[in-house]
Motif scaffolding. Structure first.
Motif: not given
Length: 252
Positions: A54-62, A64-78
């Motif tokens: 759903r884009g709420f978490a991201a893992q750029p490298d297989q 590797g570490a997890y980050f907050l996803g772009t949908e998490m940020l987009a939802t907050a900004f919206r």
């Protein structure tokens, strides 16, 4: 007191995962999440997969570490772009008005002025210049000083604001109009955690105000409790100041 259990365990665990990832700007691994949250790696991996989908978490490298996803940020900004501050903060104003039995305001900063977004009148109302949609000078109101203190957080920033909007006008004999003195005063407000208006905008009227951040680094609004000076002793203002901070933290 025992912690109230979430009615939906899987949803609660997913939210805990997002909260934990949000604490690590450089990312956090599956092993670290399992240790910090006390969750089995197998179930944790499945939840992370759903969050990634759903884009709420991201893992750029297989692997590797997890980050907050772009949908998490987009939802907050919206949300912040479309939120109705008055609707969100109104319950807080009603609670404060009932708790202290005084008039309560909410305002936002607009350059050198504050704009009043909402107002709850006390039963024992008093005559004031504040009206919803109206304006007052920021440097001499409680809500204005609370907003200025956390918007312009250095002496240089306060001086720049004063140069842009000055000269500051004295509304009463208590109004601070010197930018250097105002900068010192705003620093004291930050240390205290709330602002005081000691008859600086209107003779005989005092107020206590605190900022509302809504997750931002600068306040989106400020809330104040206002009364005649006879009902605003130093001890009462301190009580209200602590109550304001507590109520804001609990409700918004």
């Amino acid at each position: 007191m025992a912690e109230v259990q979430s009615p939906v365990g899987s949803v609660d665990r997913a939210l805990l995962i997002l909260q934990e990832i949000g604490k690590h700007s450089r990312g956090v691994t599956l092993d670290e999440l399992a240790t910090r949250l006390g969750l089995p790696k197998s179930s944790l991996h499945r939840l992370l997969g759903a969050l990634k989908h759903r884009g709420f978490a991201a893992q750029p490298d297989q692997g590797g570490a997890y980050f907050l996803g772009t949908e998490m940020l987009a939802t907050a900004f919206r949300f912040y772009e479309t939120m109705d501050l008055r609707t969100l903060v109104r319950p807080l104003l009603l609670r404060l008005s009932e708790e202290f039995a005084e008039t309560v305001h909410m305002a936002m900063l607009d350059g050198a002025e504050v704009v009043y977004l909402d107002k709850v009148e006390a039963v024992r109302t008093i005559t004031m210049t504040s009206v919803v949609g109206g304006r007052n000078a920021a440097h001499c109101t409680g809500v204005g000083k609370a907003l200025l203190a956390w918007t312009h957080t250095t002496d240089d920033a306060v001086h720049a604001w004063g140069d842009r909007f000055g000269p500051l006008v004295a509304k009463t004999r208590n109004t601070i109009i010197d930018p250097a003195k105002l900068a010192t005063h705003l620093d004291q407000i930050r240390q205290r955690g709330y602002a005081l208006d000691l008859e600086e905008n209107e003779p005989g009227v005092r107020c206590v105000a605190a900022p509302v951040f809504m997750g931002r680094t600068t306040p989106v609004a400020a809330v104040s409790v206002t009364a005649l000076k006879d009902r605003m002793s130093p001890a009462k203002m301190e009580e209200i100041g602590h109550g304001l901070r507590r109520s804001i933290a609990e409700q918004v």
